[in-house]
Design an enzyme around this catalytic site. Structure first.
Site, PDB file in Angstrom:
ATOM      1  CD1 TRP A 118       1.501 -11.020  -8.088  1.00 32.26           C
ATOM      2  CD2 TRP A 118       1.081 -13.112  -8.707  1.00 32.26           C
ATOM      3  NE1 TRP A 118       1.052 -11.686  -6.864  1.00 32.26           N
ATOM      4  CE2 TRP A 118       0.684 -12.877  -7.314  1.00 32.26           C
ATOM      5  CE3 TRP A 118       0.850 -14.121  -9.282  1.00 32.26           C
ATOM      6  CZ2 TRP A 118       0.257 -13.874  -6.537  1.00 32.26           C
ATOM      7  CZ3 TRP A 118       0.148 -15.156  -8.724  1.00 32.26           C
ATOM      8  CH2 TRP A 118       0.145 -15.193  -7.371  1.00 32.26           C
ATOM      9  CG  ASP A 139      -2.555  -8.771 -12.534  1.00 29.65           C
ATOM     10  OD1 ASP A 139      -3.438  -8.067 -11.886  1.00 29.65           O
ATOM     11  OD2 ASP A 139      -1.862  -9.684 -12.084  1.00 29.65           O
ATOM     12  CE  LYS A 151      -4.271 -11.414  -4.114  1.00 34.13           C
ATOM     13  NZ  LYS A 151      -3.393 -11.288  -5.394  1.00 34.13           N
TER      14      LYS A 151
HETATM   15  C1  LIG Z   1      -2.942 -12.264  -6.166  1.00 33.46           C
HETATM   16  C2  LIG Z   1      -2.562 -11.865  -7.385  1.00 33.46           C
HETATM   17  C3  LIG Z   1      -2.809 -12.827  -8.907  1.00 33.46           C
HETATM   18  C4  LIG Z   1      -2.825 -14.164  -8.580  1.00 33.46           C
HETATM   19  O1  LIG Z   1      -4.402 -14.306  -8.292  1.00 33.46           O
HETATM   20  P1  LIG Z   1      -5.138 -15.663  -8.004  1.00 33.46           P
HETATM   21  O2  LIG Z   1      -6.568 -15.333  -8.212  1.00 33.46           O
HETATM   22  O3  LIG Z   1      -4.597 -16.416  -7.064  1.00 33.46           O
HETATM   23  O4  LIG Z   1      -4.861 -16.633  -9.524  1.00 33.46           O
HETATM   24  C5  LIG Z   1      -2.271 -12.146 -10.028  1.00 33.46           C
HETATM   25  N1  LIG Z   1      -1.659 -10.896  -9.793  1.00 33.46           N
HETATM   26  C6  LIG Z   1      -1.767 -10.179  -8.902  1.00 33.46           C
HETATM   27  C7  LIG Z   1      -1.207  -8.708  -8.971  1.00 33.46           C
HETATM   28  C8  LIG Z   1      -2.064 -10.784  -7.612  1.00 33.46           C
HETATM   29  O5  LIG Z   1      -1.784  -9.976  -6.443  1.00 33.46           O
END
Ligand SMILES: *Cc1c(COP(=O)(O)O)cnc(C)c1O
Length: 361
Positions: free
Chosen positions: A102, A173, A197
């Site tokens: 990511w 993030d 998540k």
């Molecule tokens: C799942 C995830 C993403 C991507 O998310 P999407 O909503 O599928 O674009 C980005 N960063 C982290 C840490 C993630 O777990």
């Protein structure tokens, strides 16, 4: 068919109380005579929902007044572009710490718009640790506009327990650890999290940004990718993902009913310890991450034998413990144990692993 323990990395488990409440209110939202899905986003009823959601985010995360809270679309991945487009406007440069897929994707996207310094990486050991660059080495605010980290690495199962020392604005993030542990918002210039998540259903992304970060974006930035558009319009510039925001609000109420984030963190630490303690004592299974950087949310583990891994995943699923297969780029297993996973679910997993170990020794 009864509900299983779902260890998916995302979309993932939601609290059963939240699902039941949504079920109750699905056809007729109290006082509205219609479903939230059918409501105008400009209606009084929806305005109350989105305002309450923002108020709860602010309360639970203890967010200072000089930060904006936004509910956007496009997933975490759209933030990979919005961050450089909106924040990379001064030096047109940023530092990225590469701790997995990511962070790598975020850096690759940023490179389309600005200069990216990959100041540290744990790629040398399959991202099994958090690199800790020295203070001198990177992220000086007279050289870069921001420093970017992925706080919890969903795929590899690592997390920061100590933030990198930088005097540049820090961007994180927090898609897979938002509201699972106490975070001091003031340490950051911007935080974002895709909801699917740990916060709610797919479709909504929470962005928390310090007001002074929301100036003019890079030339040519689309209106919809400009933070200021959404910050100024209270996330109602266009039609937001109304139903996802409503479910997110129910999750926030659930977190509050559990005593807030600090209380959930205690439970999450207990859950993670249960699993890691077993992994450390097992002769069959082993964790893949260095102990000091282990995630509370995503726990990857392997037997070292692909066939045995596949057998484990299959038999676990038959026992009601589903989605334990590791990420396609890593293999092995991964148990995602977000806020909504009860400690009973982790205990059931550990019990099953013990049984499997005894049978396959
Ligand atoms: C799942 C995830 C993403 C991507 O998310 P999407 O909503 O599928 O674009 C980005 N960063 C982290 C840490 C993630 O777990």
């Amino acid at each position: 068919m009864s509900r299983v323990y779902n260890f998916s990395a995302g979309p993932s488990m939601l609290p059963e109380e939240v699902l039941k409440k949504a079920q109750e209110e699905m056809v007729e939202y109290p006082g509205a005579g219609m479903s939230v899905m059918e409501m105008s986003h400009r209606s009084k009823a929806f305005d109350d929902i989105i305002k309450e959601a923002e108020a709860l985010v602010r309360e639970l995360m203890n967010i200072p007044d000089n930060y904006k809270v936004m509910f956007l679309q496009g997933g975490g991945s759209t933030q990979f572009a919005m961050v450089p487009l909106n924040l990379g406007t001064g030096k047109k440069a940023a530092d990225y710490i590469i701790t997995g897929q990511w962070a790598k994707k975020a850096a690759q996207e940023a490179e389309k718009f600005i200069k990216v310094n990959k100041v540290a990486s744990s790629a040398d050991k399959t991202f099994s640790y958090i690199p800790k660059p020295g203070r001198e080495a990177f992220s000086l605010k007279d050289e870069v506009d921001y420093c970017y980290i992925c706080f919890n690495n969903t795929i590899y199962g690592t997390r920061y327990t100590e933030l990198p020392k930088t005097d540049a604005p820090l961007v994180a993030d927090i898609s897979s650890n938002a509201m699972s542990e106490v975070i001091n918002v003031e340490d950051f210039a911007l935080l974002f999290a895709g909801a699917q998540k740990n916060l709610g259903p797919a479709g909504v992304v929470m962005v928390i940004a310090r007001e002074d970060m929301l100036g003019e974006p890079l030339e040519g930035t689309p209106t919809m990718l400009t933070y200021k558009t959404h910050a100024d319009a209270g996330s109602l510039y266009n039609t937001p993902p109304t139903y996802s925001i409503y479910i997110f609000k129910l999750v926030l109420e659930w977190i509050k009913s559990k005593g807030g984030i600090a209380e959930l963190q205690k439970i999450n630490e207990k859950k993670a310890k249960l699993l890691y303690d077993y992994l450390d004592s097992s002769k069959l299974f082993k964790g893949t991450v260095v102990p000091e950087d282990r995630s509370l949310m995503n726990v990857p583990f392997v037997t070292g034998n692909d066939e045995l891994d596949a057998k484990f995943v299959k038999e676990a699923a038959a026992a009601g413990l589903v989605n334990l297969k590791g990420h396609r780029t890593v293999g092995g297993m991964r148990a995602s144990i977000y806020n909504a996973m009860p400690i009973e679910g982790v205990q059931a997993l550990v019990d099953f692993m013990k049984k499997f170990e005894a049978e396959n020794a």
